[in-house]
Design a protein around this motif. Structure first.
Motif, mmCIF file in Angstrom:
data_model
loop_
_atom_site.group_PDB
_atom_site.id
_atom_site.type_symbol
_atom_site.label_atom_id
_atom_site.label_comp_id
_atom_site.label_asym_id
_atom_site.label_seq_id
_atom_site.Cartn_x
_atom_site.Cartn_y
_atom_site.Cartn_z
ATOM 1 N N LYS A 1 0.839 -1.210 0.000
ATOM 2 C CA LYS A 1 0.000 0.000 0.000
ATOM 3 C C LYS A 1 0.869 1.253 0.000
ATOM 4 C CE LYS A 1 -3.905 -2.028 2.477
ATOM 5 N NZ LYS A 1 -4.633 -2.055 3.744
ATOM 6 N N ALA A 2 1.913 1.270 0.815
ATOM 7 C CA ALA A 2 2.789 2.436 0.892
ATOM 8 C C ALA A 2 3.502 2.665 -0.438
ATOM 9 C CB ALA A 2 3.793 2.251 2.021
ATOM 10 N N ALA A 3 4.047 1.598 -1.013
ATOM 11 C CA ALA A 3 4.799 1.727 -2.266
ATOM 12 C C ALA A 3 3.901 2.171 -3.421
ATOM 13 C CB ALA A 3 5.477 0.401 -2.598
ATOM 14 N N LEU A 4 2.729 1.540 -3.539
ATOM 15 C CA LEU A 4 1.830 1.890 -4.638
ATOM 16 C C LEU A 4 1.205 3.265 -4.421
ATOM 17 C CD1 LEU A 4 0.368 -1.629 -5.179
ATOM 18 C CD2 LEU A 4 1.601 -0.302 -6.879
ATOM 19 N N GLY A 5 0.905 3.605 -3.177
ATOM 20 C CA GLY A 5 0.383 4.937 -2.892
ATOM 21 C C GLY A 5 1.346 6.015 -3.357
ATOM 22 N N ALA A 6 2.641 5.778 -3.154
ATOM 23 C CA ALA A 6 3.656 6.736 -3.592
ATOM 24 C C ALA A 6 3.688 6.853 -5.116
ATOM 25 C CB ALA A 6 5.024 6.313 -3.065
ATOM 26 N N VAL A 7 3.534 5.731 -5.819
ATOM 27 C CA VAL A 7 3.532 5.766 -7.287
ATOM 28 C C VAL A 7 2.305 6.508 -7.799
ATOM 29 C CG1 VAL A 7 3.486 4.378 -9.395
ATOM 30 C CG2 VAL A 7 4.879 3.634 -7.457
ATOM 31 N N PHE A 8 1.137 6.226 -7.222
ATOM 32 C CA PHE A 8 -0.075 6.932 -7.643
ATOM 33 C C PHE A 8 0.064 8.433 -7.412
ATOM 34 C CE2 PHE A 8 -2.263 2.738 -7.266
ATOM 35 C CZ PHE A 8 -2.862 2.728 -8.511
ATOM 36 N N ALA A 9 0.591 8.821 -6.261
ATOM 37 C CA ALA A 9 0.770 10.245 -5.950
ATOM 38 C C ALA A 9 1.758 10.893 -6.918
ATOM 39 C CB ALA A 9 1.240 10.407 -4.509
ATOM 40 N N LYS A 10 2.846 10.200 -7.214
ATOM 41 C CA LYS A 10 3.880 10.709 -8.126
ATOM 42 C C LYS A 10 3.290 11.044 -9.489
ATOM 43 C CE LYS A 10 7.991 9.021 -10.560
ATOM 44 N NZ LYS A 10 8.891 7.864 -10.701
ATOM 45 N N HIS A 11 2.332 10.234 -9.933
ATOM 46 C CA HIS A 11 1.730 10.424 -11.253
ATOM 47 C C HIS A 11 0.382 11.155 -11.178
ATOM 48 C CE1 HIS A 11 4.769 8.136 -13.412
ATOM 49 N NE2 HIS A 11 4.761 7.294 -12.390
ATOM 50 N N SER A 12 0.077 11.727 -10.028
ATOM 51 C CA SER A 12 -1.145 12.523 -9.822
ATOM 52 C C SER A 12 -2.410 11.766 -10.202
ATOM 53 C CB SER A 12 -1.062 13.836 -10.608
ATOM 54 O OG SER A 12 0.060 14.570 -10.207
ATOM 55 N N LEU A 13 -2.473 10.503 -9.819
ATOM 56 C CA LEU A 13 -3.664 9.698 -10.082
ATOM 57 C C LEU A 13 -4.534 9.674 -8.830
ATOM 58 C CD1 LEU A 13 -1.878 6.825 -11.987
ATOM 59 C CD2 LEU A 13 -3.402 8.534 -12.971
ATOM 60 N N ASN A 14 -5.832 9.798 -9.032
ATOM 61 C CA ASN A 14 -6.800 9.890 -7.947
ATOM 62 C C ASN A 14 -7.139 8.491 -7.436
ATOM 63 O OD1 ASN A 14 -8.815 10.657 -6.211
ATOM 64 N ND2 ASN A 14 -10.293 11.113 -7.801
ATOM 65 N N VAL A 15 -6.428 8.080 -6.380
ATOM 66 C CA VAL A 15 -6.625 6.732 -5.845
ATOM 67 C C VAL A 15 -6.803 6.792 -4.332
ATOM 68 C CG1 VAL A 15 -5.571 4.487 -5.489
ATOM 69 C CG2 VAL A 15 -5.324 5.634 -7.674
ATOM 70 N N LYS A 16 -7.803 6.055 -3.863
ATOM 71 C CA LYS A 16 -8.029 5.923 -2.415
ATOM 72 C C LYS A 16 -7.592 4.511 -2.038
ATOM 73 C CE LYS A 16 -11.672 5.490 0.972
ATOM 74 N NZ LYS A 16 -13.029 5.011 1.101
ATOM 75 N N VAL A 17 -6.648 4.427 -1.103
ATOM 76 C CA VAL A 17 -6.207 3.120 -0.631
ATOM 77 C C VAL A 17 -7.201 2.653 0.427
ATOM 78 C CG1 VAL A 17 -4.368 1.822 0.473
ATOM 79 C CG2 VAL A 17 -3.801 3.671 -1.114
ATOM 80 N N VAL A 18 -7.844 1.522 0.189
ATOM 81 C CA VAL A 18 -8.846 0.992 1.099
ATOM 82 C C VAL A 18 -8.144 0.181 2.189
ATOM 83 C CG1 VAL A 18 -10.852 -0.510 1.293
ATOM 84 C CG2 VAL A 18 -10.548 0.901 -0.739
ATOM 85 N N GLU A 19 -8.442 0.525 3.436
ATOM 86 C CA GLU A 19 -7.812 -0.177 4.576
ATOM 87 C C GLU A 19 -8.556 -1.450 4.894
ATOM 88 O OE1 GLU A 19 -4.953 0.593 5.845
ATOM 89 O OE2 GLU A 19 -4.833 2.338 4.546
#
Length: 79
Positions: free
Chosen positions: A61-79
């Motif tokens: 989750k941490a690694a992919l969240g960083a990639v999504f943020a880097k590319h300005s993609l609107n993603v909500k990580v579901v806990e």
């Protein structure tokens, strides 16, 4: 902006983990480890939800969240 770089980076990052990593876009579920699935889905400004389950889920989750943020993609990580 082309999402090609984002798609390749997401797939490569996801494949480093053993967890199940699924991206939900509206009513579709895409395996993030499948580069073809990402190419057919990751378009536009759709809001996505990322579902991660498995032994290394927190790290994934941490690694992919960083990639999504880097590319300005609107993603909500579901806990």
């Amino acid at each position: 902006m082309s999402n090609n770089a984002a798609i390749v980076e997401l797939s490569q990052t996801a494949n480093k983990f053993r967890s199940s990593i699924v991206l939900q876009a509206e009513n579709k579920y895409i395996d993030v480890k499948s580069i073809l699935g990402l190419f057919t889905t990751l378009v536009g400004n759709t809001a996505y939800e990322l579902h991660v389950h498995g032994p290394d889920a927190d790290e994934a989750k941490a690694a992919l969240g960083a990639v999504f943020a880097k590319h300005s993609l609107n993603v909500k990580v579901v806990e």
